[in-house]
Design an enzyme around this catalytic site. Structure first.
Site, PDB file in Angstrom:
ATOM      1  N   ASP A 217     -28.886   5.717  -7.208  1.00  0.00           N
ATOM      2  CA  ASP A 217     -29.760   5.614  -8.370  1.00  0.00           C
ATOM      3  C   ASP A 217     -29.162   4.716  -9.464  1.00  0.00           C
ATOM      4  OD1 ASP A 217     -32.201   6.745  -9.665  1.00  0.00           O
ATOM      5  OD2 ASP A 217     -30.762   7.537 -11.110  1.00  0.00           O
ATOM      6  N   GLU A 274     -30.467   1.031  -5.793  1.00  0.00           N
ATOM      7  CA  GLU A 274     -31.617   0.864  -6.674  1.00  0.00           C
ATOM      8  C   GLU A 274     -31.143  -0.010  -7.829  1.00  0.00           C
ATOM      9  OE1 GLU A 274     -34.767   2.921  -9.671  1.00  0.00           O
ATOM     10  OE2 GLU A 274     -32.648   3.369  -9.734  1.00  0.00           O
TER      11      GLU A 274
HETATM   12  O1  TEU Z   1     -34.978   4.881 -11.942  1.00  0.00           O
HETATM   13  C1  TEU Z   1     -34.364   3.901 -12.684  1.00  0.00           C
HETATM   14  C2  TEU Z   1     -35.220   2.994 -13.466  1.00  0.00           C
HETATM   15  O2  TEU Z   1     -34.671   2.241 -14.215  1.00  0.00           O
HETATM   16  C3  TEU Z   1     -36.678   2.978 -13.434  1.00  0.00           C
HETATM   17  O3  TEU Z   1     -37.336   2.686 -12.310  1.00  0.00           O
HETATM   18  C4  TEU Z   1     -37.324   3.933 -14.348  1.00  0.00           C
HETATM   19  O4  TEU Z   1     -37.604   5.120 -13.701  1.00  0.00           O
HETATM   20  C5  TEU Z   1     -38.600   3.405 -14.899  1.00  0.00           C
HETATM   21  O5  TEU Z   1     -38.335   2.224 -15.517  1.00  0.00           O
HETATM   22  C6  TEU Z   1     -39.171   4.366 -15.890  1.00  0.00           C
HETATM   23  O6  TEU Z   1     -40.280   3.873 -16.469  1.00  0.00           O
HETATM   24  C7  TEU Z   1     -34.209   5.879 -11.383  1.00  0.00           C
HETATM   25  C8  TEU Z   1     -35.082   6.884 -10.654  1.00  0.00           C
HETATM   26  O7  TEU Z   1     -35.730   6.252  -9.588  1.00  0.00           O
HETATM   27  C9  TEU Z   1     -36.007   7.513 -11.631  1.00  0.00           C
HETATM   28  O8  TEU Z   1     -36.911   8.380 -11.031  1.00  0.00           O
HETATM   29  C10 TEU Z   1     -35.184   8.238 -12.662  1.00  0.00           C
HETATM   30  O9  TEU Z   1     -36.012   8.752 -13.659  1.00  0.00           O
HETATM   31  C11 TEU Z   1     -34.142   7.326 -13.289  1.00  0.00           C
HETATM   32  O10 TEU Z   1     -33.435   6.565 -12.343  1.00  0.00           O
HETATM   33  C12 TEU Z   1     -33.110   8.137 -14.018  1.00  0.00           C
HETATM   34  O11 TEU Z   1     -32.301   8.799 -13.107  1.00  0.00           O
END
Ligand code: TEU
Ligand code: CA
Length: 552
Positions: A217, A274
């Site tokens: 993540d 990610e």
């Molecule tokens: O997401 C990271 C991220 O920067 C984004 O996709 C974010 O969720 C989006 O911009 C919000 O509008 C990851 C996870 O996939 C996400 O579900 C989590 O909320 C986030 O990290 C925090 O852990």
């Protein structure tokens, strides 16, 4: 090799180079105990039906112990399954069953931040400024005469300030801590070797349990620029070449190399980043030989259903990832973005993190589904790894009229409802058209987010075995993809089969052709392997916003 060949065929690929990986969002997949939240027992019971899709692996969004302030991306204990989802033993059973069915399992690790309920953060709060406990996270004194102003201008991805002030044990106001996401998600201090040790231990724990890999993540966020300088006005969330103090700092690569060494000690494990970084040439740095195995191709996810844009992003992806010897991945939907069926049903794609709510222009559902099916067929013919998000195999739309009272995404709260957030793509799956209010998600009808009435039409059992259904389309695509080894195939664009309104490519002798224009077009003779057209008997003519696979 012809000069136009963009991807050479691979003889014996490591599994992750070509895998179709299915994302399970545990709270919304299948609910075994009927409390309205998906769980491991429910999931295990549905594993066979997942296998019938033909996928190679499953990625689970986090199911670790968590106060669930950000649906599990706020982890309080990285080695224990949250009782909401089940027990560690139930997960080991699931893992064993998945492996016996030939499905690999990837778990989601959140190293950028923990929950504020993590024992390390609780200890940090109790400890004094400058103490080793506080050094695990990012605490700073505030600015202003009495430290009443945040240490810098950083904003949370979910809206509002990225700093929260603490209260000292004696009740006076104290230091501030950094949280790039919700205030319940304090950022770790990756300058501290103890944090490195902490996560090596966590990764080893799960590797020893037999998981096949990790989705990491916020892989681009771990390292912050020394001195924590202000963000320049105008910088965006998705990182571009301009230097950003908390996205894509060079220091992350050392961390990645350490993890890769760790994974290399085991057989056949893989990790996927990610990393929201662009351009793709920059993203490719995350998958150099000694770094991640894969990274999500968000450049591709953000590309609209447009002929030239797709040609460009595929060319660039294969070139840039190819340069570092990594496979590209392809992805159209996940738990953070608007489902591609709905995204293609509105005239312009809403901004990242925006969502579609009751006050937004409502998508054209039929148009969106048609384009989504065509886009998926375009995607699954490409060489590399592909990620699909639970529910897209049913053609599920986003829940675009979800009432505010049900919403749980921190984005909704932190922007006072200005951004509706991501709940619309997280609604529990409909398994049975006549399975009560929750459409077979469980037997009690309870559901942490209510399903829209339209989900009845999309229920899995209403599509199973029905020719032309989206479910059968996905099965067929994945089957032919395997049959012709497209994941590791020799790929080139096929200008001889393309025009201003159509785009064709050839992968291992299979022509994949999409029609983006308004009119039907003739397509070449050959064995029709699969088409996204409702009437699978229509051969030779491809309607607008449809894709066909033809064995030349
Ligand atoms: O997401 C990271 C991220 O920067 C984004 O996709 C974010 O969720 C989006 O911009 C919000 O509008 C990851 C996870 O996939 C996400 O579900 C989590 O909320 C986030 O990290 C925090 O852990
Ligand atoms: Ca449950």
């Amino acid at each position: 090799m012809e000069s136009s060949v963009l991807h050479k065929s691979i003889k014996s690929p490591q599994w992750w180079r070509t895998a179709v990986i299915y994302q399970i969002y545990p709270r919304s997949f299948a609910d075994g105990n009927g409390d309205g939240i998906g769980d491991l027992v429910g999931t295990t019971a549905r594993l066979e039906s997942l296998r019938s899709l033909g996928i190679d692996a499953i990625w689970f969004s986090p199911f670790f112990k968590s106060p669930q302030k950000d649906a599990g991306y706020d982890v309080a204990d990285y080695k224990t399954i949250d009782p909401l989802f089940g027990t560690n033993e139930e997960f080991y059973d699931l893992l064993a069953k998945a492996h016996s069915l030939g499905l690999r399992i990837i778990v989601d690790i959140v190293p950028n931040h923990s929950s504020d309920q993590h024992e390390l953060f609780q200890a940090a709060l109790k400890a004094a400024p400058g103490s080793p406990e506080r050094e695990m996270y990012i605490f700073r004194d505030g600015k202003g005469a009495n430290g009443e102003l945040p240490p810098n201008n950083w904003e949370s991805v979910f809206g509002g300030n990225a700093w929260t002030r603490t209260t000292n044990p004696d009740g006076t106001l104290g230091q501030w801590y950094l949280h790039i996401f919700d205030s319940s998600q304090p950022d770790f201090n990756w300058e501290n070797p103890k944090v490195t040790e902490l996560f090596e231990d966590i990764l080893s724990f799960w590797l020893d349990k037999g998981v096949d890999g990790f989705r990491i993540d916020v892989a681009h966020g771990l390292v912050k620029e020394v001195g924590l300088p202000d963000v320049k006005v105008g910088a965006t969330h998705v990182v571009d070449e301009t230097n950003h103090p908390f996205w894509g700092q060079e220091g992350v690569h050392d961390i990645i190399r350490g993890w890769r060494k760790l994974l290399n000690r085991y057989d056949d494990r893989a990790m996927c980043a990610e990393a929201w970084v662009l351009p793709l040439s920059r993203m490719a740095k995350w998958v150099r030989e000694d770094e991640y195995h894969q990274t999500f191709n968000f450049g591709y996810l953000e590309t609209p259903w447009e002929r030239n844009a797709l040609e460009k992003v595929v060319t660039e992806s294969l070139k840039e990832f190819g340069k570092v010897g990594a496979p590209s991945t392809w992805v159209l939907s996940n738990h953070d973005t608007i489902r591609h069926t709905s995204k293609y049903g509105v005239p312009s794609i809403p901004l990242h993190g925006q969502g579609i709510g009751p006050d937004s222009q409502q998508p054209d559902e039929a148009m969106g589904l048609r384009k989504a099916r065509a886009a998926t067929a375009f995607m699954l013919g490409l060489p590399g790894g592909a990620y699909i998000y639970q529910g897209e195999e049913l053609g599920l739309p986003e829940h675009t009229t979800l009432e505010g009272k049900y919403r749980q995404d921190p984005t909704w709260f932190r922007t006072n409802g200005e951004k509706v957030g991501r709940d619309g793509c997280r609604v529990p799956l409909p398994w049975e058209a006549n399975g009560g209010e929750s459409f077979g998600f469980n037997t009690t009808g309870k559901s942490w987010l209510p399903a829209p009435a339209s989900f009845k039409r999309y229920a899995r059992d209403a599509q199973e075995g029905v020719a032309g259904s989206t479910l059968e389309l996905y099965k067929r695509l994945i089957k032919e993809r395997k049959e012709f080894a497209l994941g590791s195939g020799e790929f080139r664009f096929a200008p001889e089969y393309s025009s201003d309104s159509t785009l064709g490519y050839i992968n291992n002798g299979v022509l994949v052709i999409s029609n983006f224009g308004p009119d039907s077009v003739n397509v070449p003779a050959g064995k029709l392997l699969v088409t996204t057209q409702h009437d699978l008997t229509v051969e030779g003519v491809l309607e607008h916003d449809q894709t066909a696979w033809i064995k030349l």
